[in-house]
Design a protein around this motif. Structure first.
Motif, PDB file in Angstrom:
ATOM      1  N   GLU A   9      47.789  30.426   9.826  1.00  0.00           N
ATOM      2  CA  GLU A   9      48.287  29.831  11.060  1.00  0.00           C
ATOM      3  C   GLU A   9      47.552  30.402  12.268  1.00  0.00           C
ATOM      4  N   GLU A  10      47.484  29.588  13.330  1.00  0.00           N
ATOM      5  CA  GLU A  10      46.929  30.059  14.585  1.00  0.00           C
ATOM      6  C   GLU A  10      47.967  30.953  15.254  1.00  0.00           C
ATOM      7  N   VAL A  11      47.541  32.105  15.750  1.00  0.00           N
ATOM      8  CA  VAL A  11      48.452  33.031  16.417  1.00  0.00           C
ATOM      9  C   VAL A  11      47.886  33.353  17.792  1.00  0.00           C
ATOM     10  N   ARG A  12      48.740  33.167  18.801  1.00  0.00           N
ATOM     11  CA  ARG A  12      48.366  33.492  20.176  1.00  0.00           C
ATOM     12  C   ARG A  12      49.363  34.506  20.705  1.00  0.00           C
ATOM     13  N   LEU A  13      48.864  35.552  21.297  1.00  0.00           N
ATOM     14  CA  LEU A  13      49.688  36.620  21.850  1.00  0.00           C
ATOM     15  C   LEU A  13      49.555  36.585  23.364  1.00  0.00           C
ATOM     16  N   VAL A  14      50.670  36.503  24.069  1.00  0.00           N
ATOM     17  CA  VAL A  14      50.647  36.492  25.532  1.00  0.00           C
ATOM     18  C   VAL A  14      51.256  37.795  26.018  1.00  0.00           C
ATOM     19  N   LEU A  15      50.505  38.515  26.842  1.00  0.00           N
ATOM     20  CA  LEU A  15      50.947  39.801  27.371  1.00  0.00           C
ATOM     21  C   LEU A  15      51.005  39.736  28.889  1.00  0.00           C
ATOM     22  N   ASP A  16      51.994  40.404  29.460  1.00  0.00           N
ATOM     23  CA  ASP A  16      52.074  40.503  30.917  1.00  0.00           C
ATOM     24  C   ASP A  16      51.006  41.460  31.408  1.00  0.00           C
ATOM     25  N   VAL A  97      52.236  32.646   1.362  1.00  0.00           N
ATOM     26  CA  VAL A  97      51.362  31.650   0.762  1.00  0.00           C
ATOM     27  C   VAL A  97      50.677  30.929   1.903  1.00  0.00           C
ATOM     28  N   ARG A  98      49.361  30.860   1.861  1.00  0.00           N
ATOM     29  CA  ARG A  98      48.582  30.245   2.945  1.00  0.00           C
ATOM     30  C   ARG A  98      49.167  28.889   3.334  1.00  0.00           C
ATOM     31  N   GLY A  99      49.452  28.749   4.655  1.00  0.00           N
ATOM     32  CA  GLY A  99      49.944  27.488   5.172  1.00  0.00           C
ATOM     33  C   GLY A  99      51.428  27.254   4.989  1.00  0.00           C
ATOM     34  N   ARG A 100      52.164  28.192   4.391  1.00  0.00           N
ATOM     35  CA  ARG A 100      53.587  27.981   4.150  1.00  0.00           C
ATOM     36  C   ARG A 100      54.410  29.149   4.670  1.00  0.00           C
TER      37      ARG A 100
END
Length: 105
Positions: A9-16, A97-100
């Motif tokens: 999965e795509e993961v984006r982390l937003v930090l202050d 499991v990849r994608g799940r």
């Protein structure tokens, strides 16, 4: 990073705050820094969800009730920090499991 690799999965982390001078962007996790004071990170997350053409495909990890309500109104799913920590532990153990893994994007 291990979760992103294990789940696919795509993961984006937003930090202050602002990006530290020595910050290096490596690996599968995209990092964004939100400047502008209190609530800037939440506002940046809401803006990303609002800008996505398919917000129902997004999952926001937060235990902040107000942020959760804001992104749910836009169509995103919300997972609490405790549940996400469980997913991270499963990734560490190699049980994903990849994608799940639960749809976090």
């Amino acid at each position: 990073e291990r979760y992103a690799r294990a789940s696919g999965e795509e993961v984006r982390l937003v930090l202050d705050g602002r990006r530290p001078g020595r910050w290096r962007e490596e690996g599968p996790v995209e990092t964004a820094f939100a400047r502008g004071g209190r609530g800037a990170g939440d506002d940046a997350i809401v803006a990303r969800v609002a800008a996505d053409p398919h917000p129902a495909t997004l999952t926001v990890v937060t235990s902040d009730r107000e942020l959760g309500e804001r992104v749910r109104e836009l169509g995103a799913a919300v997972v609490g920090a405790g549940e996400f920590r469980h997913r991270l532990e499963r990734a560490q153990e190699g049980d994903l499991v990849r994608g799940r893994a639960g749809g976090t994007r």
